[in-house]
Design an enzyme around this catalytic site. Structure first.
Site, mmCIF file in Angstrom:
data_model
loop_
_atom_site.group_PDB
_atom_site.id
_atom_site.type_symbol
_atom_site.label_atom_id
_atom_site.label_comp_id
_atom_site.label_asym_id
_atom_site.label_seq_id
_atom_site.Cartn_x
_atom_site.Cartn_y
_atom_site.Cartn_z
ATOM 1 N N LYS A 149 3.916 -1.060 9.283
ATOM 2 C CA LYS A 149 5.443 -0.907 8.731
ATOM 3 C C LYS A 149 4.776 0.337 7.816
ATOM 4 C CE LYS A 149 7.311 -0.816 5.110
ATOM 5 N NZ LYS A 149 7.859 0.628 4.134
ATOM 6 N N GLU B 132 -6.428 1.647 0.261
ATOM 7 C CA GLU B 132 -6.283 3.359 0.141
ATOM 8 C C GLU B 132 -5.783 3.688 -1.116
ATOM 9 O OE1 GLU B 132 -9.070 4.962 1.087
ATOM 10 O OE2 GLU B 132 -9.172 4.483 2.754
ATOM 11 N N GLY C 64 -1.401 3.583 -0.338
ATOM 12 C CA GLY C 64 -0.190 4.516 -0.593
ATOM 13 C C GLY C 64 -0.853 3.784 -2.432
ATOM 14 N N SER C 65 0.128 3.438 -3.558
ATOM 15 C CA SER C 65 0.307 3.228 -4.220
ATOM 16 C C SER C 65 -0.688 2.267 -4.643
ATOM 17 C CB SER C 65 1.645 3.562 -4.980
ATOM 18 O OG SER C 65 2.270 2.290 -4.915
ATOM 19 N N THR C 66 -1.089 2.647 -6.219
ATOM 20 C CA THR C 66 -2.485 1.070 -6.751
ATOM 21 C C THR C 66 -1.463 0.433 -7.109
ATOM 22 O OG1 THR C 66 -4.290 3.014 -7.400
ATOM 23 C CG2 THR C 66 -3.728 1.429 -8.798
ATOM 24 N N GLU D 257 -1.591 10.023 -11.894
ATOM 25 C CA GLU D 257 -1.303 10.422 -10.764
ATOM 26 C C GLU D 257 0.165 10.936 -10.445
ATOM 27 O OE1 GLU D 257 -1.401 8.157 -6.686
ATOM 28 O OE2 GLU D 257 -2.141 9.739 -5.415
ATOM 29 N N CYS E 63 -2.928 11.852 -1.841
ATOM 30 C CA CYS E 63 -4.429 10.688 -2.499
ATOM 31 C C CYS E 63 -4.934 11.610 -3.069
ATOM 32 C CB CYS E 63 -4.430 9.225 -2.029
ATOM 33 S SG CYS E 63 -5.054 9.305 -0.750
ATOM 34 N N GLY F 21 -0.738 -1.538 -4.185
ATOM 35 C CA GLY F 21 -2.062 -2.006 -4.190
ATOM 36 C C GLY F 21 -2.459 -3.178 -4.674
HETATM 37 P P1 NAP Z 1 4.405 3.086 -2.172
HETATM 38 O O1 NAP Z 1 4.849 2.075 -2.572
HETATM 39 O O2 NAP Z 1 2.894 2.395 -2.354
HETATM 40 O O3 NAP Z 1 4.327 2.163 -0.925
HETATM 41 C C1 NAP Z 1 3.147 2.527 0.678
HETATM 42 C C2 NAP Z 1 3.825 1.681 1.054
HETATM 43 O O4 NAP Z 1 3.575 0.387 0.804
HETATM 44 C C3 NAP Z 1 5.010 2.078 1.959
HETATM 45 O O5 NAP Z 1 5.232 1.808 3.152
HETATM 46 C C4 NAP Z 1 6.405 0.924 1.365
HETATM 47 O O6 NAP Z 1 7.263 1.138 1.488
HETATM 48 C C5 NAP Z 1 5.141 0.065 0.595
HETATM 49 N N1 NAP Z 1 5.335 -1.090 0.146
HETATM 50 C C6 NAP Z 1 5.982 -1.108 -1.324
HETATM 51 N N2 NAP Z 1 5.805 -2.168 -1.688
HETATM 52 C C7 NAP Z 1 5.579 -3.198 -1.120
HETATM 53 C C8 NAP Z 1 5.337 -4.603 -1.100
HETATM 54 N N3 NAP Z 1 5.618 -5.368 -2.128
HETATM 55 N N4 NAP Z 1 4.725 -4.554 -0.384
HETATM 56 C C9 NAP Z 1 4.207 -4.385 0.397
HETATM 57 N N5 NAP Z 1 4.373 -3.222 1.178
HETATM 58 C C10 NAP Z 1 5.377 -2.762 0.032
HETATM 59 O O7 NAP Z 1 4.498 4.364 -2.827
HETATM 60 P P2 NAP Z 1 5.510 5.046 -2.247
HETATM 61 O O8 NAP Z 1 6.750 4.078 -3.147
HETATM 62 O O9 NAP Z 1 6.054 5.484 -1.074
HETATM 63 O O10 NAP Z 1 5.257 6.174 -4.092
HETATM 64 C C11 NAP Z 1 5.261 6.476 -4.616
HETATM 65 C C12 NAP Z 1 4.356 7.125 -6.208
HETATM 66 O O11 NAP Z 1 2.754 6.372 -5.176
HETATM 67 C C13 NAP Z 1 3.964 7.961 -5.331
HETATM 68 O O12 NAP Z 1 4.829 8.852 -6.134
HETATM 69 C C14 NAP Z 1 2.844 8.540 -5.331
HETATM 70 O O13 NAP Z 1 1.898 9.114 -7.089
HETATM 71 C C15 NAP Z 1 1.732 7.205 -5.414
HETATM 72 N N6 NAP Z 1 1.789 7.054 -3.994
HETATM 73 C C16 NAP Z 1 -0.049 7.596 -3.461
HETATM 74 C C17 NAP Z 1 -0.756 6.888 -2.045
HETATM 75 C C18 NAP Z 1 -1.537 7.543 -1.678
HETATM 76 O O14 NAP Z 1 -2.260 7.476 -0.775
HETATM 77 N N7 NAP Z 1 -2.635 7.807 -3.133
HETATM 78 C C19 NAP Z 1 0.190 7.492 -1.086
HETATM 79 C C20 NAP Z 1 1.693 7.796 -1.640
HETATM 80 C C21 NAP Z 1 2.053 7.737 -2.594
HETATM 81 P P3 NAP Z 1 8.063 1.537 1.175
HETATM 82 O O15 NAP Z 1 7.696 3.288 1.960
HETATM 83 O O16 NAP Z 1 9.800 1.062 2.089
HETATM 84 O O17 NAP Z 1 8.380 1.713 -0.242
#
Ligand code: NAP
Ligand code: MG
Length: 491
Positions: free
Chosen positions: A184, A259, A237-239, A394, A293, A242
């Site tokens: 996904k 991660e 993705g985000s903590t 972050e 990240c 996670g």
């Molecule tokens: P995110 O919400 O953690 O998204 C990462 C992945 O998880 C995406 O594919 C997302 O889908 C999916 N996801 C979201 N909610 C989920 C759930 N309840 N169950 C299963 N999968 C789910 O990150 P983001 O919304 O893209 O960004 C939000 C913040 O996270 C950023 O501003 C940043 O601070 C942080 N972030 C950190 C990292 C890292 O590598 N450390 C990477 C990305 C973001 P969708 O795309 O539909 O949301």
């Protein structure tokens, strides 16, 4: 911007890829993906949800049960991964263009991602013939040996910051070990994952081995995590998400690897080569527009070199101008979305309100003379205090928080005073200090007199709330295999 259209025939690849076929989402819905440089609609993709996840998991389970994949000769499985790398290499220009248009990153950085994706596929192609168990000298007239077996159906959920590379970091080891996959991708960057599915099929992956369901986290992502027939979730993705995944996976006791986020300290000691440290600190925070990240988002500087270092940094930040991401001379791209731009601008406001001094950037940047796309100036805050929000959370954007220290114990304490522990940097010319910091920093990666290098052969992952499990290197094989102990009576 130079001709900003997708360079492939999108009549097939804008749909879901399940069991070797392209299909619309069961609900018939689609959603748009934007070009972050301009804010314009780039393409539409299928909006998969729980029903499509269910089809994809069934296909992955069926493919796992057959002998065509997991019992394929290991050398042949390796050759298949190698072929995927070859196709990516042949199509590097097209893939780079897709990644630039969907993510906004400068093409120079997209090409680095593609190089690393090829490396990772080839690295794990080599592992297929080296995954073996052990014979164990047990008591009694018994033979005991182990088999290293795949875990089964892997659900991979990835973010938007390195769309192709994050997909490959998961699928390369998972496939090498004989698993099947449902991926996904992030809603903002679905396109390169679909290309990767097409490349896998072209390379000869059996139907159902690698499926891609585009859609939203709260629907498709959550359905994948909750699905009883998924054996493992690999997430980046985000903590915050996670934590949601860890809770949701408890229901079916899935294996998970996470991660997650970071707030990585980059420490400049008094004896550092300040010019090199300024250049390193710059790319530590501004590479990929701060959307890494591992971004070195907390710069901890010894007070004796602070002014010199800061002037070097501010000078460079002022010279970074938005440029066409498709132009190979461009060094700085936009943020991924309006939502992310607003979020990061919110942190800039918080930094100001808490009394940190804004010494570079801080505002939206124009692109081609207009307020369009999601551009932010490279931003530096000096005089940040450890209890400021911008020192703790972050931000995931081009915003650097500079803190100073007067002795090395204080630097170490500041560095480790974070809930995160993904990466850290140290700049010093004293080899003993360098290794002492490397030992004492609570982080999964430590860089000394450099920042950001990575390699398919070297493990990557977090301490503390930056997650658990190590991707890349031989460590990743543990995430995608399980060990069986076999006993034979020799009497
Ligand atoms: P995110 O919400 O953690 O998204 C990462 C992945 O998880 C995406 O594919 C997302 O889908 C999916 N996801 C979201 N909610 C989920 C759930 N309840 N169950 C299963 N999968 C789910 O990150 P983001 O919304 O893209 O960004 C939000 C913040 O996270 C950023 O501003 C940043 O601070 C942080 N972030 C950190 C990292 C890292 O590598 N450390 C990477 C990305 C973001 P969708 O795309 O539909 O949301
Ligand atoms: Mg999201």
């Amino acid at each position: 911007m130079e001709n900003a259209t997708i360079p492939v025939d999108r009549t097939a690849q804008d749909r879901l890829f399940i069991n070797g076929e392209w299909s619309e989402a069961a609900n018939g819905k689609r959603f748009e993906t934007l070009n972050p440089a301009t804010g314009e609609v780039l393409a539409e993709v299928a909006e998969g949800d729980a029903a499509d996840i269910d089809s994809a998991v069934s296909a992955a389970r069926a493919a796992f049960r057959t002998d065509t994949w997991r019992r394929m000769d290991a050398a042949d499985r390796g050759a298949l991964l190698w072929r995927m790398a070859d196709i990516i290499e042949q199509r590097a220009d097209v893939l780079a263009r897709i990644e630039v248009l969907d993510n906004g990153k400068p093409i120079r950085e997209a090409k680095i991602d593609i190089r690393q994706s090829i490396d990772a596929l080839r690295y794990y192609a080599g592992w297929t013939t080296k995954l073996h168990g052990a014979t164990i000298p047990v008591r009694g007239n018994l033979l005991n040996y182990t088999l290293r077996e795949p875990v089964g159906v892997v659900g991979a959920i990835i973010p938007w910051n390195f769309p192709l590379l994050m997909a490959v970091w998961k699928i390369a080891p998972a496939l090498a070990c004989g698993n099947t996959i449902v991926l996904k991708p992030a809603e903002q960057t679905p396109l390169s994952a679909l290309e990767l599915a097409a490349i896998g099929a072209e390379a000869g992956l059996p139907n159902g081995v690698f499926n891609v369901v585009t859609g939203f986290g709260e629907t498709a992502g959550a359905a994948l995590v909750a699905h009883p027939d998924v054996d493992k979730i690999a997430f980046t993705g985000s903590t915050a998400v996670g934590r949601i995944i860890m809770r949701a996976a408890a229901g079916s006791l899935k294996k998970i690897s996470l991660e997650l986020g970071g707030k990585s300290p980059n420490i400049v000691l008094a004896d550092a080569d300040v010019g090199a440290a300024a250049r390193g600190a710059f790319s530590a925070i501004f590479y990929n527009t701060g959307q890494c990240c591992t971004a070195g988002s907390r710069l901890l500087v010894h007070e004796s070199v602070r002014d010199e270092l800061l002037s070097g940094l501010v000078d460079r930040a002022g010279k970074m101008q938005p440029g066409d991401p498709l132009d190979s001379k461009t060094r700085f791209g936009p943020l991924i979305s309006q939502e992310q731009l607003d979020r990061v601008l919110g942190y800039v406001e918080k930094g100001r309100a808490e009394g940190a001094q804004l010494v570079a950037g801080g505002s939206r940047a124009q692109y081609e003379g207009e307020d369009r796309g999601f551009w932010l100036q490279p931003t530096v805050f000096d005089g940040v205090q450890p209890d400021h929000v911008i020192a703790k959370e972050e931000i995931f954007g081009p915003v650097l928080s500079v803190l100073s220290f007067s002795d090395e114990d204080e630097a170490l304490a500041l560095a480790n005073a974070s809930e995160y522990g993904l990466a850290a940097g140290v700049w010093t010319q004293d080899v003993k200090k360098a290794h002492r910091f490397a030992r004492d920093l609570e982080a999964g990666t430590v860089w000394i007199n450099t920042y950001h290098p990575g390699d398919a052969a070297s493990p990557f992952g977090g301490y503390k709330q930056s997650g658990f499990g190590r991707e890349l290197g031989e460590y990743s094989l543990d995430l995608y295999t399980q060990i069986k102990s076999v006993w034979v009576d020799l009497n």
